[in-house]
Design an enzyme around this catalytic site. Structure first.
Site, PDB file in Angstrom:
ATOM      1  N   SER A   1       0.832  -1.203   0.000  1.00 42.29           N
ATOM      2  CA  SER A   1       0.000   0.000   0.000  1.00 42.29           C
ATOM      3  C   SER A   1       0.865   1.251   0.000  1.00 42.29           C
ATOM      4  O   SER A   1       0.613   2.189  -0.755  1.00 42.29           O
ATOM      5  CB  SER A   1      -0.925   0.014   1.223  1.00 42.29           C
ATOM      6  OG  SER A   1      -1.839  -1.047   1.185  1.00 42.29           O
ATOM      7  N   GLU A   2       1.868   1.297   0.872  1.00 45.55           N
ATOM      8  CA  GLU A   2       2.799   2.426   0.886  1.00 45.55           C
ATOM      9  C   GLU A   2       4.203   1.984   1.276  1.00 45.55           C
ATOM     10  O   GLU A   2       4.375   1.015   2.025  1.00 45.55           O
ATOM     11  CB  GLU A   2       2.365   3.519   1.866  1.00 45.55           C
ATOM     12  CG  GLU A   2       1.528   4.617   1.258  1.00 45.55           C
ATOM     13  CD  GLU A   2       0.055   4.301   1.361  1.00 45.55           C
ATOM     14  OE1 GLU A   2      -0.747   4.993   0.707  1.00 45.55           O
ATOM     15  OE2 GLU A   2      -0.291   3.374   2.099  1.00 45.55           O
ATOM     16  N   THR A   3       5.162   2.742   0.761  1.00 46.97           N
ATOM     17  CA  THR A   3       6.540   2.701   1.224  1.00 46.97           C
ATOM     18  C   THR A   3       6.852   4.077   1.795  1.00 46.97           C
ATOM     19  O   THR A   3       6.612   5.098   1.139  1.00 46.97           O
ATOM     20  CB  THR A   3       7.510   2.374   0.082  1.00 46.97           C
ATOM     21  OG1 THR A   3       7.236   1.049  -0.398  1.00 46.97           O
ATOM     22  CG2 THR A   3       8.953   2.455   0.554  1.00 46.97           C
TER      23      THR A   3
ATOM     24  N   HIS B   1      -0.717   4.313   8.347  1.00 47.30           N
ATOM     25  CA  HIS B   1      -0.118   3.023   8.718  1.00 47.30           C
ATOM     26  C   HIS B   1       1.378   3.007   8.447  1.00 47.30           C
ATOM     27  O   HIS B   1       2.139   2.386   9.191  1.00 47.30           O
ATOM     28  CB  HIS B   1      -0.836   1.871   8.009  1.00 47.30           C
ATOM     29  CG  HIS B   1      -0.320   1.508   6.671  1.00 47.30           C
ATOM     30  ND1 HIS B   1      -0.644   2.217   5.526  1.00 47.30           N
ATOM     31  CD2 HIS B   1       0.511   0.510   6.263  1.00 47.30           C
ATOM     32  CE1 HIS B   1      -0.045   1.657   4.486  1.00 47.30           C
ATOM     33  NE2 HIS B   1       0.657   0.625   4.911  1.00 47.30           N
TER      34      HIS B   1
END
Length: 277
Positions: free
Chosen positions: A45-47, A74
């Site tokens: 979803s994200e880095t 998150h």
């Protein structure tokens, strides 16, 4: 060039649940295109990319596989976990961001507590057809924040049963879509009914096909808007929320003036090195 990379599951105390995020500490900023390529390669979803400004003070940036993101809860939680793991003497961590100002994270037992600005969702006079067609089931109320469209439903069962048309929801970009309902009677799949029923004040799901993927497992940032909404409707300032994705995640929430305190747990999955450049 070799860089350290950590992957953790956020908003959970169980590995393989919650929302996975990658964390990459840096000595200096990489080119934006390279950071996006790393996020695409990680395919999470994200880095989060971190640059230390002073002891306990970091600049943080977040990338989905599609684009840089203005605000990600998150991956902030995951980043704080990594920093506290590497520097356990720190009492608190401050993250500077481009879009939402400074965010602080502190430890409360085995939970990490993030301080976010309130991001209120407001009623709208006109609801886009793509939202209604994309969700399929008509909501009781529709609002919008700077981040997303809010679709309010009467019960958790309706939220869990939604099967959105992502091509319709994609038309709503740059806004994402959050669907939410009271948590009464809700039981996460595979959990004990007597123990779990009705413990959650509200539940939600988050769809973001224009900015990252179909459904986000657990979205900390949107609770800066969900918490004030449900606090007002339920008449309480401390809330327990569940994001009802297939992975699922638990968030403790508290309204504190113009801030929203969002707490979660984190589990380490991976630490290693990546080769870039």
């Amino acid at each position: 060039m070799r860089l350290a990379l950590y992957q953790v599951d956020a908003f959970t105390n169980q590995r393989f649940r919650g929302n996975a995020a990658a964390v990459v500490p840096l000595a200096s900023w990489l080119d934006d295109a390279l950071m996006l390529q790393i996020a695409q390669e990680n395919n999470l979803s994200e880095t989060a990319f971190l640059l230390e400004l002073a002891p306990g003070h970091y600049h943080i940036r977040w990338f989905s596989p599609l684009t840089e993101i203005d605000f990600c809860g998150h991956a902030t939680l995951a980043s704080a976990y990594v920093i506290f793991m590497l520097q356990p003497e720190l009492p608190e961590i401050r993250f500077s961001t481009g879009a939402v100002g400074d965010l602080t994270v502190s430890r409360t037992g085995d939970w990490l507590q993030m301080s976010f600005p309130k991001r209120l969702a407001l009623p709208v006079s006109e609801v886009p057809p793509a939202l209604l067609q994309g969700l399929g089931a008509a909501p009781l109320q529709v609002l919008r924040s700077d981040q997303a469209w809010f679709a309010i439903y009467a019960d958790a069962a309706t939220v869990v049963a939604l099967t959105p048309d992502m091509q319709q929801l994609k038309q709503l970009g740059p806004w994402d879509v959050v669907v939410t309902a009271p948590g009464a009677g809700f039981v996460p799949a595979g959990q004990d009914v007597e123990h779990q029923a009705s413990q959650y004040d509200f539940i939600g799901r988050y769809f973001w096909p224009a900015n990252g993927g179909d459904e986000d497992p657990v979205t900390g940032s949107i609770h800066a808007g969900l918490a004030p909404y449900w606090a007002g409707h339920l008449g309480k300032n401390q809330l327990l929320a569940y994001q009802a994705s297939t992975r699922g995640g638990v968030l403790r929430l508290e309204i504190s003036g113009e801030r929203v305190l969002v707490s979660g747990q984190v589990v380490l999955y991976l630490k290693g090195e990546i080769e870039v450049g």
